[in-house]
Design an enzyme around this catalytic site. Structure first.
Site, short mmCIF file in Angstrom:
data_model
loop_
_atom_site.label_atom_id
_atom_site.label_comp_id
_atom_site.label_asym_id
_atom_site.label_seq_id
_atom_site.Cartn_x
_atom_site.Cartn_y
_atom_site.Cartn_z
N TYR A 105 -3.71 2.13 1.94
CA TYR A 105 -4.89 2.68 1.26
C TYR A 105 -4.55 2.93 -0.22
O TYR A 105 -3.44 3.36 -0.54
CB TYR A 105 -5.32 4.01 1.88
CG TYR A 105 -6.02 3.86 3.20
CD1 TYR A 105 -7.39 3.62 3.25
CD2 TYR A 105 -5.33 3.98 4.39
CE1 TYR A 105 -8.04 3.49 4.46
CE2 TYR A 105 -5.98 3.85 5.62
CZ TYR A 105 -7.33 3.60 5.64
OH TYR A 105 -7.98 3.46 6.84
N ARG A 154 -2.12 1.73 13.81
CA ARG A 154 -3.57 1.64 13.91
C ARG A 154 -4.01 0.18 13.97
O ARG A 154 -3.55 -0.64 13.18
CB ARG A 154 -4.27 2.27 12.69
CG ARG A 154 -4.18 3.77 12.49
CD ARG A 154 -4.72 4.63 13.63
NE ARG A 154 -5.86 4.13 14.40
CZ ARG A 154 -7.13 4.13 14.02
NH1 ARG A 154 -7.48 4.62 12.84
NH2 ARG A 154 -8.08 3.68 14.80
FE FE2 Z 1 -7.93 4.28 8.59
#
Ligand code: FE2
Length: 234
Positions: A105, A154
């Site tokens: 991110y 994830r």
């Molecule tokens: Fe995420």
């Protein structure tokens, strides 16, 4: 007199419980007291809405940032936002955020040792059209590790935030990709008890949405409230 339900309530198991021990973060953040049911009144189904004044040129295309192209596999994400009776919700804000192609991110707290992409900021927003449709062009996000348990990763996912027509239709959720081997191992995805509801979090590859020689297309409809509601997932 008993209050009357005035909407099509979600099926049991359509949303994850507040506390799901396998998803470690919920152990601390889940409320320790039982929730109090608040009788729905007019104020929950009316209210101010975000409008097109929030949008900037290019907010629907995450593949270009800072004057150049992002690295990764281009994809199209499109679908419709529907209400509990399968009617389209027009002129409603749809926001997304996601990791880059390497699973990182563009955020200061992300310490995953994967490269940042100076040409990918990872956020987008659009308004639905009159038919409830939305459309983004973006980069397929990478999987990333997280400290939930040993070797926890994830699945590839895109976060969605929708307001719908009122406070009672607020939805924050995640969209996944078909065939991802990490789905069966992911406690966040599997915190949704009902398998049909989990399936509603997985997008569908769509050759008709795919743009030749440019980008693969994935279709993802979102349903706000009701028996077919898209699960809440934060
Ligand atoms: Fe995420």
């Amino acid at each position: 007199m008993m209050p009357r339900d005035i909407y099509n309530r979600e099926a049991p198991g359509a949303h994850p419980p507040y506390a799901y021990p396998e998803y470690v973060s919920t152990r601390k953040r889940a409320p320790i007291h039982a929730p109090i049911r608040i009788v729905q009144t007019l104020s929950e189904i009316t209210g101010p809405r975000f409008g097109r004044e929030l949008l900037r040129k290019g907010d629907d295309d995450l593949t270009r940032f800072n004057g150049s192209e992002a690295i990764g596999e281009r994809i199209i994400i499109a679908g419709r936002v529907l209400d509990e009776n399968a009617r389209p919700i027009p002129e409603t804000l749809v926001e997304i955020w996601q990791a880059n192609a390497a699973g990182r991110y563009a955020h200061e707290v992300d310490r995953h040792p994967a490269p940042l992409d100076p040409h990918f900021c990872g956020v987008g927003r659009v308004m639905t059209g009159r038919d409830g449709a939305y459309h983004f062009t973006t980069i397929k996000p990478g999987a990333y590790p997280y400290p939930n348990h040993y070797n926890a990763w994830r699945p590839q996912h895109i976060h969605f935030s929708l307001f719908g027509p009122c406070f009672a239709t607020r939805l924050v959720t995640q969209m996944y990709f078909p065939g991802d081997p990490l789905l069966k191992l992911d406690p966040i995805f599997n915190s949704v008890p009902d398998s049909d509801a989990r399936d509603r979090l997985i997008s569908h590859f769509d050759i008709d949405l795919t743009v030749p020689e440019y980008a693969l297309g994935y279709r993802f409809d979102l349903v706000l409230r009701g028996r077919s509601a898209t699960p809440m997932e934060t």
